[in-house]
Design a protein around this motif. Structure first.
Motif, PDB file in Angstrom:
ATOM      1  N   ASP A  17      -5.766   6.830   4.561  1.00  0.00           N
ATOM      2  CA  ASP A  17      -5.810   6.947   2.828  1.00  0.00           C
ATOM      3  C   ASP A  17      -5.119   6.266   2.230  1.00  0.00           C
ATOM      4  O   ASP A  17      -5.354   6.413   1.013  1.00  0.00           O
ATOM      5  N   ALA A  18      -4.701   5.416   2.879  1.00  0.00           N
ATOM      6  CA  ALA A  18      -4.025   4.747   2.082  1.00  0.00           C
ATOM      7  C   ALA A  18      -4.950   3.815   0.760  1.00  0.00           C
ATOM      8  O   ALA A  18      -5.941   4.051   0.903  1.00  0.00           O
ATOM      9  N   LEU A  19      -3.518   3.842  -0.212  1.00  0.00           N
ATOM     10  CA  LEU A  19      -4.138   3.324  -1.390  1.00  0.00           C
ATOM     11  C   LEU A  19      -3.555   1.526  -1.640  1.00  0.00           C
ATOM     12  O   LEU A  19      -2.833   1.748  -1.895  1.00  0.00           O
ATOM     13  N   PRO A  20      -4.307   0.346  -2.597  1.00  0.00           N
ATOM     14  CA  PRO A  20      -3.721  -0.938  -2.651  1.00  0.00           C
ATOM     15  C   PRO A  20      -2.303  -0.617  -3.873  1.00  0.00           C
ATOM     16  O   PRO A  20      -2.554   0.371  -4.556  1.00  0.00           O
ATOM     17  N   LEU A  21      -1.622  -1.225  -3.550  1.00  0.00           N
ATOM     18  CA  LEU A  21      -0.393  -1.606  -4.784  1.00  0.00           C
ATOM     19  C   LEU A  21       0.204  -2.356  -5.695  1.00  0.00           C
ATOM     20  O   LEU A  21      -0.048  -2.697  -7.286  1.00  0.00           O
ATOM     21  N   GLU A  47       0.687  -1.415  -0.079  1.00  0.00           N
ATOM     22  CA  GLU A  47       0.070   0.038  -0.389  1.00  0.00           C
ATOM     23  C   GLU A  47       0.648   1.314  -0.066  1.00  0.00           C
ATOM     24  O   GLU A  47       2.107   1.424   0.753  1.00  0.00           O
ATOM     25  N   GLY A  48       0.257   2.871  -0.133  1.00  0.00           N
ATOM     26  CA  GLY A  48       0.939   3.554  -0.539  1.00  0.00           C
ATOM     27  C   GLY A  48      -0.105   4.805  -0.039  1.00  0.00           C
ATOM     28  O   GLY A  48      -1.311   4.754   0.220  1.00  0.00           O
ATOM     29  N   ALA A  49       0.153   5.912   1.071  1.00  0.00           N
ATOM     30  CA  ALA A  49      -0.004   6.227   1.752  1.00  0.00           C
ATOM     31  C   ALA A  49       0.541   8.014   1.559  1.00  0.00           C
ATOM     32  O   ALA A  49       1.844   7.837   1.522  1.00  0.00           O
ATOM     33  N   ASN A  50      -0.591   8.962   2.037  1.00  0.00           N
ATOM     34  CA  ASN A  50       0.199  10.192   2.822  1.00  0.00           C
ATOM     35  C   ASN A  50      -0.133  10.749   4.038  1.00  0.00           C
ATOM     36  O   ASN A  50       0.338  11.550   3.937  1.00  0.00           O
ATOM     37  N   ARG A  51      -0.782   9.915   4.925  1.00  0.00           N
ATOM     38  CA  ARG A  51      -0.984  10.067   5.917  1.00  0.00           C
ATOM     39  C   ARG A  51       0.020   9.129   6.695  1.00  0.00           C
ATOM     40  O   ARG A  51      -0.142   7.807   6.293  1.00  0.00           O
ATOM     41  N   GLU A  52       0.600   9.544   8.265  1.00  0.00           N
ATOM     42  CA  GLU A  52       1.656   8.883   8.187  1.00  0.00           C
ATOM     43  C   GLU A  52       0.706   7.432   9.043  1.00  0.00           C
ATOM     44  O   GLU A  52       1.167   6.228   9.464  1.00  0.00           O
TER      45      GLU A  52
END
Length: 629
Positions: free
Chosen positions: A118-122, A109-114
């Protein structure tokens, strides 16, 4: 999964406070290691923070590994310091006897909140890894992320020897997002990683739904909790999601806050509810719940293939009746609308009553927090009156259509739970919508094989709460006018295209749509060779499970025609219409055998003599003629 040889890159080091990040086009990225801190020391079987730590997954040594103390929802990853578009991921399993299998269904996953809300799958790993080798896969996602991670599959303690992320700096965009299969993806991340545990406690969440080949995303705050009754006892849990504000979800007609995720655990075709909804539409029910097959992630862990459906409730494009307030306690306002359920689990609810004829009823709307005593007493008294005087207070049209959906699907639970509603200033109770078909289509060992029975399924082992069997008997068995109307409704549907060929074609299309997702689902839930819920048999493969439904549906159409005394004759067969059936203009030979049917398809015998005046279909050989007698 694509596997590549490790390539050398020219690496430029930049110091980015507070982390050190590699910046090179599509190079291997480094950063501050983040993730689960509590680990297991296998030598002592104790919890620790110094052995098998998260840093081991990024130390370049394939013989070390990260292993968390908790068995599920654990992870390790990187803080890259700034947004990067991830183009490739790599992994290598722990070097032990189970390591290769422990990575299956691991999720990147990737996210912009620690906190990764808000993660989205990769990417999701679909195959076993290879010990001592780093496998790689391309990532098809245009969004930029500061934080990246690997979430171990359920019950695996994450157990990973090495991880790699490749990409380049950039804000990215949402023009192309990753999914797990061809289906829409529902990804739920909860505050502090809390896992839903009951039907009452709603956990704050951010809910993302990715669809349309990854080009459309709905990402909104809301809550999640468990839902259902018996279905909650399965290891694959059902959920209700509730957005903070009303949302249009996928192509659903309703704009609403509440939606359900149906788990389909005992339905190994993963399509029975959707097929039943198709029957409901074809049977002309005023409202059929929306349903769509989806993949589900919870806090980065793959949960399986679900059905995203309407929350059956009062609202536009759902149960469209007047929504009451606590002030509606007199006059016409008191008369509705009410939404209620004849419910085998009613005694587990706050607002329910036992009817005078012994049927348990849960009041769904007004809900338990707002219904007044006056309103409760009104709907209780009204329901009792409807039960005893159904000819005056029950809408036969919706009741019989609902009945036909239940019988055509062979649903043993049709009268275990029945939704009904009453509108304001309307004395009639309407039945619907249809719901809960996990045991339908020959999936119940107590009634299998359904088509071998000579009578309706509700009378042949079906689960009827209270005294619902008696109530239905009074209508579809004992009342001649209701039986005649039942055949008329069946004929309407048959004339409109309800036939075994079109239904089997629908099943075929669902099998194709679910092909990718079912493979992942049964990796997550390896039950194909196990009887679960009320499975009558283990058919062995997904294709054979679907074939069982396909077989049932073809046989059931013939069974229903026979039980209703109905012969399908297309309306278009009419050749002549005359007053005197003995006329020489009629293209039939009445000296030879023929069959007579009403316009609804009810067989009337082999002679027109003695029949009352009216219009009939006379059939001889392959020819049919309308006769007005």
């Amino acid at each position: 999964m694509n596997t590549f040889h490790i390539r050398h890159h020219i690496i430029v080091f930049l110091l980015l406070a507070p982390v050190l990040t590699v910046v090179a086009d599509d190079g291997k990225l480094t950063g501050t290691v983040i993730g689960t801190t509590e680990t297991v020391d296998y030598a002592t079987s104790r919890k620790t923070t110094t052995v098998n730590t998260r840093e081991m997954a990024f130390d370049g040594d394939l013989n070390t590994f990260f292993a968390s103390w908790e068995r599920s929802y654990t992870w390790t990853g990187l803080d890259l310091g700034s947004k990067h578009v991830i183009t490739k991921v790599g992994w290598s399993p722990r070097n032990d006897g189970q390591g290769e299998g422990r990575v299956v269904l691991g999720v990147f996953e990737g996210a912009n909140r620690e906190d990764f809300m808000d993660a989205l799958p990769l990417y999701i790993i679909k195959e076993k890894g290879t010990i001592g080798v780093i496998s790689h896969a391309e990532v098809n996602c245009s969004a930029g992320f500061r934080y990246v991670r690997y979430v171990g599959p359920s019950d695996a303690r994450c157990n990973i020897a090495e991880l790699e992320f490749y990409g380049h700096p950039g804000e990215g965009d949402n023009s192309r997002l990753s999914r797990l299969t061809n289906l829409p993806l529902v990804s739920i991340h909860t505050l502090d990683g809390r896992i839903p545990f009951d039907k009452k406690t709603e956990i704050s969440s951010l809910i993302s739904i990715i669809s349309d080949d990854g080009v459309d995303v709905l990402s909104m705050p809301g809550g999640v909790r468990e839902r259902g009754n018996y279905s909650r006892t399965f290891p694959k849990k059902p959920y209700r999601i509730k957005f903070d504000k009303k949302q249009h979800v996928l192509d659903a007609p309703a704009k609403a806050k509440k939606w359900t995720l149906i788990n389909n655990y005992g339905d190994k075709t993963l399509m029975r509810n959707l097929l039943a909804f198709e029957l409901s539409r074809r049977m002309g029910m005023p409202y059929t719940p929306y349903g769509r097959a989806v993949d589900v992630l919870l806090n980065g862990e793959y949960k399986g293939c679900y059905q995203l459906c309407d929350q059956v409730c009062v609202g536009k494009n759902r149960v469209e009746i007047t929504e009451m307030t606590p002030r509606d306690v007199s006059g016409i306002a008191l008369t509705g609308g009410y939404f209620f359920e004849i419910d085998a689990y009613a005694d587990q609810e706050m607002k329910w009553f036992q009817s005078s004829q012994g049927n348990p009823v849960t009041i769904k709307s007004p809900d338990e927090d707002s219904i007044t005593t006056v309103q409760f007493n009104y709907i209780k008294n009204y329901f009792n009156k409807m039960e005893s005087q159904w000819k005056n207070y029950l809408d036969l049209n919706t009741f019989l259509r609902h009945f036909l959906v239940g019988e055509l699907s062979g649903n043993t639970d049709t009268y275990w739970s029945v939704f009904m509603y009453k509108e304001r200033d309307d004395d009639v109770t309407y039945t619907g919508p249809v719901w809960d078909f996990d045991l339908a289509f020959d999936n119940d060992n107590r009634t299998f094989p359904v088509n071998s029975k000579s009578d309706y399924i509700y009378r042949s082992g079906g689960s009827c709460t209270g005294r619902m069997r008696n109530f239905v008997d009074r209508i579809v068995i004992s009342d001649a006018s209701a039986r005649a109307r039942l055949v008329e409704i069946w004929d309407e549907a048959r004339q409109a295209g309800l036939n075994k060929e079109s239904l089997i074609a629908y099943i075929d299309s669902m099998e194709v749509e679910l092909a990718q997702s079912q493979e992942l689902n049964f990796l997550r839930w390896p039950i194909m060779q196990t009887r679960v819920h009320q499975n009558p048999r283990t058919w062995g493969t997904y294709a054979k499970e679907v074939q069982n439904v396909r077989r049932f549906m073809g046989e059931r159409m013939d069974w229903m025609d026979k039980r209703l005394g109905y012969t399908f004759i297309p309306n278009a067969i009419a050749e002549v219409s005359i007053d005197d059936h003995s006329s020489s203009d009629v293209s039939l030979d009445f000296s030879k055998p023929y069959e007579v049917f009403t316009l609804s398809g009810i067989a009337c015998g082999h002679s027109l003599e003695g029949l009352r005046h009216g219009t009939y279909i006379v059939r001889q050989g392959g020819k049919g003629v309308l006769i007005r007698k």
